[in-house]
Design a protein around this motif. Sequence first.
Motif, PDB file in Angstrom:
ATOM      1  N   ARG A  58       0.905  -1.237  -0.020  1.00  0.00           N
ATOM      2  CA  ARG A  58       0.070  -0.076  -0.431  1.00  0.00           C
ATOM      3  C   ARG A  58       0.456   1.603  -0.013  1.00  0.00           C
ATOM      4  NH1 ARG A  58      -4.563   1.134   4.615  1.00  0.00           N
ATOM      5  NH2 ARG A  58      -5.843   1.616   3.404  1.00  0.00           N
ATOM      6  N   ASN A  95       2.553   2.212  -3.220  1.00  0.00           N
ATOM      7  CA  ASN A  95       2.103   2.996  -4.854  1.00  0.00           C
ATOM      8  C   ASN A  95       1.136   4.341  -4.296  1.00  0.00           C
ATOM      9  OD1 ASN A  95       2.224   0.956  -5.383  1.00  0.00           O
ATOM     10  ND2 ASN A  95       1.253  -0.383  -5.163  1.00  0.00           N
ATOM     11  N   TYR A 102      -1.734   6.370  -6.405  1.00  0.00           N
ATOM     12  CA  TYR A 102      -3.448   6.932  -5.152  1.00  0.00           C
ATOM     13  C   TYR A 102      -3.294   8.166  -5.524  1.00  0.00           C
ATOM     14  CZ  TYR A 102      -7.031   6.051  -1.831  1.00  0.00           C
ATOM     15  OH  TYR A 102      -7.778   6.805  -1.145  1.00  0.00           O
TER      16      TYR A 102
END
Length: 73
Positions: free
Chosen positions: A56, A59, A63
């Motif tokens: 998570r 990225n 995002y």
Amino acid sequence: MLTAVKGIVKGNTVIIENDDIHEYDGIEVIVTMLEQPNNRTKTPIDWDSFTMPSERGKNVDEYMEEMRDNDRI
């Protein structure tokens, strides 16, 4: 009795700008510093040691860019 006088530190000496201090000659005093020297160095903090790497987190830039591109009508 508490008396405050203004002075400047020069080496190991405090230079007093007030001549009325002569009557206190030989008396024990406490010197209070009003400013701290700016030459103190801070120990750098390793912020990465407080986190756990994850997919998570890798990225996040993509995002956030995607979120900001679509926030207007």
